[in-house]
Design an enzyme around this catalytic site. Structure first.
Site, PDB file in Angstrom:
ATOM      1  CD1 TRP A 152      -0.008  -1.052   3.335  1.00  0.00           C
ATOM      2  CD2 TRP A 152       0.174   1.194   3.280  1.00  0.00           C
ATOM      3  NE1 TRP A 152       0.598  -0.644   4.496  1.00  0.00           N
ATOM      4  CE2 TRP A 152       0.719   0.728   4.494  1.00  0.00           C
ATOM      5  CE3 TRP A 152       0.192   2.564   3.034  1.00  0.00           C
ATOM      6  CZ2 TRP A 152       1.276   1.579   5.463  1.00  0.00           C
ATOM      7  CZ3 TRP A 152       0.745   3.414   3.986  1.00  0.00           C
ATOM      8  CH2 TRP A 152       1.277   2.922   5.182  1.00  0.00           C
ATOM      9  CD  GLU A 207       5.703   4.655  12.511  1.00  0.00           C
ATOM     10  OE1 GLU A 207       6.632   4.489  11.705  1.00  0.00           O
ATOM     11  OE2 GLU A 207       5.197   3.730  13.170  1.00  0.00           O
ATOM     12  CD  GLU A 259       8.889   1.093  10.308  1.00  0.00           C
ATOM     13  OE1 GLU A 259       8.267   2.114  10.602  1.00  0.00           O
ATOM     14  OE2 GLU A 259       8.708   0.001  10.871  1.00  0.00           O
ATOM     15  CG  HIS A 282       4.672   3.032   8.864  1.00  0.00           C
ATOM     16  ND1 HIS A 282       5.319   2.129   9.678  1.00  0.00           N
ATOM     17  CD2 HIS A 282       4.174   2.310   7.829  1.00  0.00           C
ATOM     18  CE1 HIS A 282       5.197   0.915   9.161  1.00  0.00           C
ATOM     19  NE2 HIS A 282       4.517   1.008   8.027  1.00  0.00           N
ATOM     20  CD  GLU A 310       9.475  -2.687  13.585  1.00  0.00           C
ATOM     21  OE1 GLU A 310       8.281  -2.422  13.417  1.00  0.00           O
ATOM     22  OE2 GLU A 310      10.380  -2.092  12.970  1.00  0.00           O
ATOM     23  CB  THR A 337       5.331   0.597  16.603  1.00  0.00           C
ATOM     24  OG1 THR A 337       6.054  -0.504  16.094  1.00  0.00           O
ATOM     25  CG2 THR A 337       6.298   1.631  17.123  1.00  0.00           C
ATOM     26  CG  ASP A 359       3.476  -1.906   6.559  1.00  0.00           C
ATOM     27  OD1 ASP A 359       2.913  -2.812   5.923  1.00  0.00           O
ATOM     28  OD2 ASP A 359       3.803  -0.803   6.067  1.00  0.00           O
ATOM     29  CD  GLU A 360       5.242  -0.231  12.671  1.00  0.00           C
ATOM     30  OE1 GLU A 360       6.303  -0.830  12.432  1.00  0.00           O
ATOM     31  OE2 GLU A 360       5.169   1.009  12.718  1.00  0.00           O
ATOM     32  CG  HIS A 372       8.484  -4.029   9.711  1.00  0.00           C
ATOM     33  ND1 HIS A 372       8.182  -2.699   9.665  1.00  0.00           N
ATOM     34  CD2 HIS A 372       8.490  -4.450   8.416  1.00  0.00           C
ATOM     35  CE1 HIS A 372       8.018  -2.328   8.409  1.00  0.00           C
ATOM     36  NE2 HIS A 372       8.188  -3.379   7.632  1.00  0.00           N
TER      37      HIS A 372
HETATM   38 FE   LIG Z   1       8.260  -0.300  12.781  1.00  0.00          FE
HETATM   39 FE   LIG Z   2       6.509   2.287  11.648  1.00  0.00          FE
END
Ligand SMILES: [Fe+2]
Ligand SMILES: [Fe+2]
Length: 400
Positions: A91, A137, A175, A178, A228, A231, A260-261, A264
């Site tokens: 995205w 971020e 990242e 974000h 990670e 967050t 996403d986090e 990660h």
């Molecule tokens: Fe992150």
């Molecule tokens: Fe992030």
């Protein structure tokens, strides 16, 4: 009393006074010598402790310890890099916000009005948490430099072909979206003082962040795995709360960031899992080392130039709204203990390794006691703290 007696009395007084002053001075000098000895001993002990701590993490930079990371490079190629999303299917901020090109001027205007109407319903406390998350971020340049300090994995040229270096760059690229998406949402929402927010980001990047044992990949990967997950929890909770308040656009944005986090987190947790497999003693000692110093949020040095305690105030708002709490911190520790099989560790541990394992496994209980104290505090009177990010409107927080 005749003249002789008077002289004798005067002489006795002088002798008494002189002796008592000398005695006092002597006592003083003995006391100050003793105080100095205590201070010197304390200083020596402190320096010895600092030396030992330094020795502890610097030992992770030995060729044998770093060799493990080099040995793991093919593993990273096969297990880490697939956790990055291909650019084509990832995205982008433009997917989640009104797009002027596809909507046309009127459609774009209507979509922005709709976004603003939904954002208007968000309580200030949630808005403050959102800004704090976004500022965090946005300090990405600082975070990209974090793994680039880890010996044996860092990107030495800036375009290294190693799996580790490609991961660091790919992770940073993901990242980067974000901060972008959150910042654009906030700009369009009209709810925050963007100049103050931008200045906070500016100052935070200029201030940097402090990381214990910053050059050791063992310690560093543990920190990043923890962060990670923290967050992911924070964005996930925000998504849930803003959804309840009717802001579906923002809920989708925070949900995408959270996903996403989580990827990660999976990557960094896997790396540390391999370190536990290859050298359990070193890994568990590094885990205990990091936990003894507490995992602080990467944006701990944030300031807006007005509030000297901005980070604590933002953290208090996060605790209050349930965006990120002491219970979350404890749950992360418990999760990582389970993920890395810390309780089951026995083989290959030195005495220090066993002590580290026991310390880490006892930590959730200690944190639970902190939570109980936090609950007690929650019953105390809240303080009204103005946040420049929202035009100095006050938010009720419980300060510790
Ligand atoms: Fe992150
Ligand atoms: Fe992030």
């Amino acid at each position: 009393m005749d003249g002789f007696d008077a002289c004798l009395l005067l002489l006795q007084i002088v002798i008494y006074y002189t002796n008592s002053t000398k005695w006092k001075q002597r006592c003083k000098s003995i006391a100050s010598r003793e105080t100095m000895t205590v201070i010197t001993n304390k200083r020596d002990q402190k320096e010895k402790k600092v030396d030992e701590e330094e020795e502890e993490w610097v030992s992770y930079l030995s060729p044998e310890k770093l060799e493990v990371l080099r040995y793991l490079e093919p593993w990273a190629e096969a297990n880490l890099l697939p956790l990055l999303k291909p650019v084509e299917s990832a995205w982008q901020p433009s997917d989640l916000l009104p797009d002027p090109a596809s909507l046309g001027p009127d459609g774009f205007h209507a979509a922005c009005l709709d976004l603003r109407a939904r954002a208007a319903e968000l309580p200030d406390a949630h808005l403050v948490c959102l800004v704090g998350n976004m500022v965090t971020e946005e300090a990405l340049p600082t975070y990209q430099s974090v793994p680039n300090r880890f010996e044996a994995v860092r990107d030495l040229t800036g375009a290294d072909p190693t799996a580790w270096a490609r991961w660091i760059r790919g992770w940073s690229a993901e990242e980067n979206r974000h901060g972008d998406v959150l910042s654009r949402y906030m700009y369009l929402s009209g709810r925050v003082d963007m100049c103050q927010v931008d200045r906070t980001v500016h100052r935070l990047i200029a201030s940097g962040m402090f990381l214990n044992a910053a050059r050791s990949p063992y310690h560093g990967f543990i920190y990043v795995a923890f962060q990670e997950r923290a967050t992911a929890i924070s964005h996930g909770n925000t998504a849930r709360h803003v959804g309840v308040h009717g802001d579906a656009t923002l809920a989708r944005i925070c949900g995408a960031v959270m996903a996403d986090e989580k990827r990660h987190e999976a990557a960094y947790t896997r790396v540390v899992g391999k370190l536990f497999e290859c050298d359990p003693d070193a890994a568990v000692r590094a885990f205990a080392y990091m936990m003894r110093r507490r995992i602080t949020m990467p944006a701990a040095l944030m300031t807006d130039g007005r509030d000297g305690d901005l980070f604590s105030h933002y953290a208090a708002a996060a605790e209050q709204t349930g965006v990120y709490t002491a219970s979350d911190y404890r749950a992360i520790v418990e999760h990582l203990i389970r993920q890395w099989g810390v309780e089951e560790l026995a083989e290959g541990l030195t005495g220090e390794g066993r002590r580290a394992r026991d310390y880490v496994c006892g930590l959730p209980r200690k944190i639970r006691r902190m939570e109980e104290k936090a609950l007690d505090r929650a019953r105390t009177r809240p303080t009204e703290v103005p946040f420049s990010w929202i035009f100095d409107r006050p938010v009720s927080v419980i300060l510790t």
